[in-house]
Design a protein around this motif. Structure first.
Motif, PDB file in Angstrom:
ATOM      1  N   ILE A   8     -18.567   2.787 -20.619  1.00 42.64           N
ATOM      2  CA  ILE A   8     -18.509   1.311 -20.613  1.00 42.64           C
ATOM      3  C   ILE A   8     -18.444   0.800 -19.170  1.00 42.64           C
ATOM      4  O   ILE A   8     -19.156  -0.153 -18.816  1.00 42.64           O
ATOM      5  N   VAL A   9     -17.634   1.474 -18.351  1.00 42.90           N
ATOM      6  CA  VAL A   9     -17.588   1.071 -16.933  1.00 42.90           C
ATOM      7  C   VAL A   9     -18.984   1.233 -16.340  1.00 42.90           C
ATOM      8  O   VAL A   9     -19.465   0.403 -15.559  1.00 42.90           O
ATOM      9  N   GLU A  10     -19.623   2.319 -16.745  1.00 37.51           N
ATOM     10  CA  GLU A  10     -20.981   2.626 -16.293  1.00 37.51           C
ATOM     11  C   GLU A  10     -21.952   1.457 -16.537  1.00 37.51           C
ATOM     12  O   GLU A  10     -22.763   1.118 -15.692  1.00 37.51           O
ATOM     13  N   LYS A  11     -21.824   0.839 -17.701  1.00 32.61           N
ATOM     14  CA  LYS A  11     -22.809  -0.186 -18.103  1.00 32.61           C
ATOM     15  C   LYS A  11     -22.358  -1.616 -17.800  1.00 32.61           C
ATOM     16  O   LYS A  11     -23.146  -2.542 -17.916  1.00 32.61           O
ATOM     17  N   SER A  12     -21.086  -1.788 -17.481  1.00 34.78           N
ATOM     18  CA  SER A  12     -20.581  -3.162 -17.312  1.00 34.78           C
ATOM     19  C   SER A  12     -20.457  -3.542 -15.835  1.00 34.78           C
ATOM     20  O   SER A  12     -19.636  -2.969 -15.112  1.00 34.78           O
ATOM     21  N   PRO A  13     -21.244  -4.511 -15.359  1.00 40.40           N
ATOM     22  CA  PRO A  13     -21.135  -4.921 -13.953  1.00 40.40           C
ATOM     23  C   PRO A  13     -19.724  -5.409 -13.602  1.00 40.40           C
ATOM     24  O   PRO A  13     -19.228  -5.154 -12.503  1.00 40.40           O
ATOM     25  N   GLU A  14     -19.070  -6.089 -14.565  1.00 40.17           N
ATOM     26  CA  GLU A  14     -17.716  -6.609 -14.279  1.00 40.17           C
ATOM     27  C   GLU A  14     -16.738  -5.462 -14.064  1.00 40.17           C
ATOM     28  O   GLU A  14     -15.905  -5.494 -13.159  1.00 40.17           O
ATOM     29  N   LEU A  15     -16.834  -4.428 -14.926  1.00 37.99           N
ATOM     30  CA  LEU A  15     -15.910  -3.297 -14.789  1.00 37.99           C
ATOM     31  C   LEU A  15     -16.218  -2.490 -13.527  1.00 37.99           C
ATOM     32  O   LEU A  15     -15.319  -2.018 -12.836  1.00 37.99           O
ATOM     33  N   ARG A  16     -17.492  -2.366 -13.224  1.00 37.22           N
ATOM     34  CA  ARG A  16     -17.870  -1.676 -11.985  1.00 37.22           C
ATOM     35  C   ARG A  16     -17.240  -2.388 -10.778  1.00 37.22           C
ATOM     36  O   ARG A  16     -16.717  -1.757  -9.877  1.00 37.22           O
ATOM     37  N   GLU A  17     -17.320  -3.703 -10.826  1.00 35.58           N
ATOM     38  CA  GLU A  17     -16.769  -4.481  -9.709  1.00 35.58           C
ATOM     39  C   GLU A  17     -15.243  -4.332  -9.660  1.00 35.58           C
ATOM     40  O   GLU A  17     -14.663  -4.129  -8.600  1.00 35.58           O
ATOM     41  N   LEU A  18     -14.628  -4.420 -10.836  1.00 37.20           N
ATOM     42  CA  LEU A  18     -13.164  -4.322 -10.903  1.00 37.20           C
ATOM     43  C   LEU A  18     -12.673  -2.997 -10.316  1.00 37.20           C
ATOM     44  O   LEU A  18     -11.684  -2.951  -9.590  1.00 37.20           O
ATOM     45  N   PHE A  19     -13.384  -1.908 -10.644  1.00 39.94           N
ATOM     46  CA  PHE A  19     -12.950  -0.589 -10.176  1.00 39.94           C
ATOM     47  C   PHE A  19     -13.659  -0.146  -8.887  1.00 39.94           C
ATOM     48  O   PHE A  19     -13.517   1.005  -8.462  1.00 39.94           O
ATOM     49  N   HIS A  20     -14.434  -1.058  -8.296  1.00 40.69           N
ATOM     50  CA  HIS A  20     -15.130  -0.770  -7.021  1.00 40.69           C
ATOM     51  C   HIS A  20     -16.003   0.478  -7.122  1.00 40.69           C
ATOM     52  O   HIS A  20     -15.960   1.360  -6.257  1.00 40.69           O
ATOM     53  N   ILE A  21     -16.785   0.582  -8.190  1.00 39.28           N
ATOM     54  CA  ILE A  21     -17.672   1.740  -8.346  1.00 39.28           C
ATOM     55  C   ILE A  21     -19.002   1.430  -7.648  1.00 39.28           C
ATOM     56  O   ILE A  21     -19.656   0.438  -7.974  1.00 39.28           O
ATOM     57  N   PRO A  22     -19.418   2.275  -6.697  1.00 40.16           N
ATOM     58  CA  PRO A  22     -20.687   2.003  -6.003  1.00 40.16           C
ATOM     59  C   PRO A  22     -21.867   1.980  -6.988  1.00 40.16           C
ATOM     60  O   PRO A  22     -21.845   2.701  -7.992  1.00 40.16           O
ATOM     61  N   PRO A  23     -22.890   1.153  -6.711  1.00 33.48           N
ATOM     62  CA  PRO A  23     -23.999   0.991  -7.662  1.00 33.48           C
ATOM     63  C   PRO A  23     -24.774   2.281  -7.928  1.00 33.48           C
ATOM     64  O   PRO A  23     -25.362   2.433  -8.990  1.00 33.48           O
ATOM     65  N   ASP A  24     -24.777   3.214  -6.965  1.00 32.61           N
ATOM     66  CA  ASP A  24     -25.542   4.456  -7.181  1.00 32.61           C
ATOM     67  C   ASP A  24     -24.668   5.572  -7.754  1.00 32.61           C
ATOM     68  O   ASP A  24     -25.039   6.741  -7.719  1.00 32.61           O
ATOM     69  N   HIS A  25     -23.503   5.212  -8.309  1.00 35.11           N
ATOM     70  CA  HIS A  25     -22.608   6.237  -8.865  1.00 35.11           C
ATOM     71  C   HIS A  25     -22.578   6.216 -10.389  1.00 35.11           C
ATOM     72  O   HIS A  25     -22.530   5.153 -11.011  1.00 35.11           O
ATOM     73  N   GLU A  26     -22.580   7.419 -10.941  1.00 31.11           N
ATOM     74  CA  GLU A  26     -22.376   7.575 -12.381  1.00 31.11           C
ATOM     75  C   GLU A  26     -20.874   7.787 -12.621  1.00 31.11           C
ATOM     76  O   GLU A  26     -20.257   8.625 -11.964  1.00 31.11           O
ATOM     77  N   VAL A  27     -20.328   7.033 -13.551  1.00 26.40           N
ATOM     78  CA  VAL A  27     -18.911   7.231 -13.903  1.00 26.40           C
ATOM     79  C   VAL A  27     -18.886   8.302 -14.985  1.00 26.40           C
ATOM     80  O   VAL A  27     -19.454   8.122 -16.063  1.00 26.40           O
ATOM     81  N   CYS A  28     -18.277   9.426 -14.686  1.00 20.48           N
ATOM     82  CA  CYS A  28     -18.423  10.602 -15.555  1.00 20.48           C
ATOM     83  C   CYS A  28     -17.204  10.828 -16.447  1.00 20.48           C
ATOM     84  O   CYS A  28     -17.329  11.117 -17.631  1.00 20.48           O
ATOM     85  N   SER A  29     -16.030  10.768 -15.864  1.00 14.37           N
ATOM     86  CA  SER A  29     -14.846  11.037 -16.680  1.00 14.37           C
ATOM     87  C   SER A  29     -13.668  10.204 -16.187  1.00 14.37           C
ATOM     88  O   SER A  29     -13.731   9.593 -15.114  1.00 14.37           O
ATOM     89  N   CYS A  30     -12.646  10.211 -17.005  1.00 12.55           N
ATOM     90  CA  CYS A  30     -11.504   9.320 -16.732  1.00 12.55           C
ATOM     91  C   CYS A  30     -10.242   9.937 -17.308  1.00 12.55           C
ATOM     92  O   CYS A  30     -10.285  10.556 -18.380  1.00 12.55           O
ATOM     93  N   MET A  31      -9.148   9.808 -16.598  1.00 14.04           N
ATOM     94  CA  MET A  31      -7.859  10.183 -17.191  1.00 14.04           C
ATOM     95  C   MET A  31      -6.853   9.066 -16.973  1.00 14.04           C
ATOM     96  O   MET A  31      -6.957   8.321 -16.000  1.00 14.04           O
TER      97      MET A  31
END
Ligand SMILES: Cc1cc2nc3c(=O)[nH]c(=O)nc-3n(C[C@H](O)[C@H](O)[C@H](O)COP(=O)(O)O)c2cc1C
Length: 300
Positions: free
Chosen positions: A254-277
């Motif tokens: 979901i973070v992967e597909k959501s621009p808002e969540l990407r922004e919230l977690f400061h995920i760079p645009p060329d990064h795949e979010v793979c796992s989470c704990m």
């Protein structure tokens, strides 16, 4: 005196201290060290390009005569304590559970730093690590994410009910991910999301005060596989420190597909979010271990 080979990549041997034991020849995965015919070790000049900076030559060299471009004193350290025995490790692993009930108590930064340090000990498919982690130790940020996650899962439920969208989704994700989504995640969300909205019970991040996201560049070798090994190290480290933790597969796609969540977690645009704990202090004490059945154990 240092070996004359000038490298921008790869190892260098301090010939003044090297005793020619040849252990480096045995451990180097890309055969960069070679005998020079005079009971000394040489570096194959054309193979230094294949140095992965795994550091094994430095880790095994008895005389500490090797240095590798890119590996500093921060990376290589002396092993001062004996590793734990099998029983102690087994007890640690047996008592770990995926924790889903947390105390309302923040995790101190020092403990998070110890977990991050343990994650840096994890093996990786191809050195150097292509993985980045994002440590969130502010529950307020996690709480900002929750409505966005709920909203996305609600939309996903509607899309899966629409034959056209369903086909599109099926085409875009792996069969196993689609199965999990279709048979477990979305059906369970039909009661979990309303419960979350009505009662505030956090069925996604379980009220955990901290979270670690594992992500890496889309084009980086093995970043996805590495992320789950890193996650595992993180889970075990958290448990050994008296914390509780759980992998959360509901979050990365979901973070992967959501621009808002990407922004919230400061995920760079060329990064795949793979796992989470998620992690925090467990509220409950576990009394029993659980053996899981493997789908099969085959001996040849
Ligand atoms: C990669 C991964 C993702 C997971 N995702 C979730 C999740 O989204 N929600 C959850 O409650 N548990 C999640 N878990 C925890 C598993 O459900 C848990 O490991 C399983 O129930 C076995 O329990 P145990 O870890 O206590 O042995 C995940 C575990 C892993 C390894």
């Amino acid at each position: 005196m240092t070996d004359q080979t000038i490298t921008t990549k790869g190892p260098t041997i301090d010939t003044a201290t090297c005793d020619g034991c040849a252990i480096c020849i045995e451990v180097c995965p890309t055969h960069i060290f070679i005998p020079n015919g005079k009971d000394e070790i040489a570096i194959h000049p054309e193979r230094t390009a294949f140095c992965m900076a795994c550091g094994h030559c430095m880790a095994y060299c008895p005389s500490g005569s090797i240095s590798v471009v890119g590996l500093s004193a921060d990376h290589i350290f002396d092993l001062t304590r004996s590793p734990v025995d099998f029983e102690a490790l087994s007890d640690l692993l047996a008592s770990r559970r995926s924790v889903r009930v947390y105390k309302d108590k923040p995790v101190p930064r020092e403990l998070l730093e110890q977990i991050v340090s343990t994650i840096t000990l994890a093996p990786m498919g191809f050195t150097p690590h292509k993985l980045e982690i994002t440590v969130v130790d502010d529950r307020a940020i996690i709480e900002q994410a929750l409505p966005l996650l709920v909203d996305f899962y609600e939309k996903l439920g509607k899309w899966l009910a629409n034959p056209f969208m369903r086909r599109m989704i099926k085409r875009r994700i792996s069969q196993s991910k689609f199965e999990a989504l279709d048979t477990h995640v979305i059906p369970s969300m039909t009661y979990r999301l309303p419960m979350m909205k009505a009662t505030g019970i956090d069925t996604i991040t379980r009220g955990a005060p901290a979270m670690i996201l594992f992500h890496g560049r889309y084009d980086a070798a093995y970043h996805y596989e590495d992320s789950f090994i890193a996650l595992t190290y993180g889970l075990i480290a958290a448990h050994a420190l008296g914390l509780g933790a759980s992998g959360i597969s509901l979050i990365p796609p979901i973070v992967e597909k959501s621009p808002e969540l990407r922004e919230l977690f400061h995920i760079p645009p060329d990064h795949e979010v793979c796992s989470c704990m998620v992690l925090g202090y467990p509220k409950l004490k576990v009394k029993r271990g659980i053996h899981r059945d493997l789908a099969g154990v085959n001996w040849l």
